[in-house]
Design an enzyme around this catalytic site. Structure first.
Site, short mmCIF file in Angstrom:
data_model
loop_
_atom_site.label_atom_id
_atom_site.label_comp_id
_atom_site.label_asym_id
_atom_site.label_seq_id
_atom_site.Cartn_x
_atom_site.Cartn_y
_atom_site.Cartn_z
N ASN A 247 0.87 -1.18 0.00
CA ASN A 247 0.00 0.00 0.00
C ASN A 247 0.90 1.23 0.00
O ASN A 247 1.44 1.62 1.03
CB ASN A 247 -0.91 -0.03 1.24
CG ASN A 247 -1.86 1.15 1.26
OD1 ASN A 247 -1.93 1.92 0.29
ND2 ASN A 247 -2.59 1.32 2.34
N HIS B 16 -10.24 1.43 3.73
CA HIS B 16 -9.04 1.57 4.55
C HIS B 16 -9.32 2.54 5.70
O HIS B 16 -10.05 3.52 5.55
CB HIS B 16 -7.88 2.08 3.68
CG HIS B 16 -6.56 2.03 4.38
ND1 HIS B 16 -6.16 3.00 5.27
CD2 HIS B 16 -5.56 1.11 4.37
CE1 HIS B 16 -4.96 2.69 5.76
NE2 HIS B 16 -4.58 1.53 5.22
N GLU C 1 -7.11 -4.89 9.61
CA GLU C 1 -6.06 -3.96 10.02
C GLU C 1 -6.49 -3.23 11.29
O GLU C 1 -7.24 -2.25 11.22
CB GLU C 1 -5.82 -2.92 8.93
CG GLU C 1 -5.34 -3.51 7.62
CD GLU C 1 -4.61 -2.46 6.80
OE1 GLU C 1 -3.38 -2.47 6.81
OE2 GLU C 1 -5.27 -1.62 6.19
P1 PGA Z 1 1.76 0.13 7.76
O1 PGA Z 1 0.45 0.45 6.92
O2 PGA Z 1 2.31 -1.17 7.24
O3 PGA Z 1 2.67 1.28 7.54
O4 PGA Z 1 1.33 -0.01 9.20
C1 PGA Z 1 -0.46 -0.56 6.62
C2 PGA Z 1 -1.69 0.00 5.96
O5 PGA Z 1 -2.08 1.12 6.28
O6 PGA Z 1 -2.29 -0.64 5.09
#
Ligand code: PGA
Length: 239
Positions: free
Chosen positions: A9, A95, A153
């Site tokens: 991402n 997200h 997440e």
């Molecule tokens: P990160 O982001 O790996 O920097 O924690 C993950 C995301 O927001 O999909």
């Protein structure tokens, strides 16, 4: 067997040349990898070039958002019909940053999801908590579920360097699969890919993907360095 899925991402990072150099390195670095699906979620302005350059590779290009309508007076929005027309493979919806900063709700995510599927886009649906699973999947048919992956997440883990525990993530991934089983039956739930995201890096990725119900990872910060991301893909594909 569910094919592992690792998604970078990029969020709102990179200038044009950075994006193109990255994708060229990624193509070369993963040319022999066929047992793992690779996704790159990029800003809209790069999608056409990224899609064209990854044709016939194992890399899927992912939009980071798409509207619930195909066309009309929606200044500043992106049409899923236009994404599909460009050759984009996937869209990521729901997200946490979209929810927190741009007022996405379960209802808007659900409307966007239905329209993305109608436009033949596959979808990565992000959830931060179990309570979001049923509302975002409202009206989705059994057939459509085959084109959805769900990324769990937890908010405290996104961009903080504090990943969830592997067991905690597994518990939620299993609970997500259970909800899908209750609503769609075990064929669909067994085929569903559930990803974990939130401070995944090269050191902890395998802790997650070795869990029974976790089929891949969504990687923010650690994906921004292409050499590091390639190493993460290689590690996953050697499992
Ligand atoms: P990160 O982001 O790996 O920097 O924690 C993950 C995301 O927001 O999909």
């Amino acid at each position: 067997m569910r094919k592992p899925f690792i998604v970078a991402n990029w969020k709102m990072n990179f200038l044009h040349d950075d994006a193109i150099n990255y994708i060229q390195k990624l193509i070369l670095g993963t040319i022999d990898i066929h047992n793992t699906e690779i996704g790159v979620a990029a800003q809209d302005i790069f999608l056409k070039e990224l899609s064209d350059s990854t044709l016939n590779t194992n890399i899927k290009i992912v939009a980071q958002n798409a509207h619930w309508k195909n066309e009309g007076s929606y200044t500043g929005e992106t049409s899923p019909m236009a994404l599909s027309d460009l050759g984009v493979d996937y869209v990521m919806l729901g997200h946490f940053e979209r929810r927190q900063l741009f007022n996405e709700t379960n209802e808007t995510v659900n409307r966007k999801l239905r329209n993305a599927l109608n436009n033949n886009l596959d979808v990565i649906v992000d959830v931060e908590e179990l309570e979001q699973v049923e509302p975002v999947l409202k009206f989705i048919t059994e057939e459509q579920m085959a084109r959805i992956s769900i990324a769990f997440e937890p908010t405290y883990a996104i961009g903080t360097g504090k990943a969830a525990s592997a067991q905690g993530a597994q518990d939620v991934a299993k609970a997500i699969r259970d909800i899908v089983r209750e609503n769609y039956g075990s064929n669909v739930s067994e085929g569903l890919r559930v990803l974990y995201g939130g401070s995944v890096d090269i050191n902890n990725e395998l802790d997650f993907v070795l869990q029974e119900d976790i089929d891949g990872v969504l990687v923010g910060k650690a994906s921004l360095n292409v050499d590091n991301f390639i190493k993460m893909i290689q590690k996953l594909s050697n499992l």
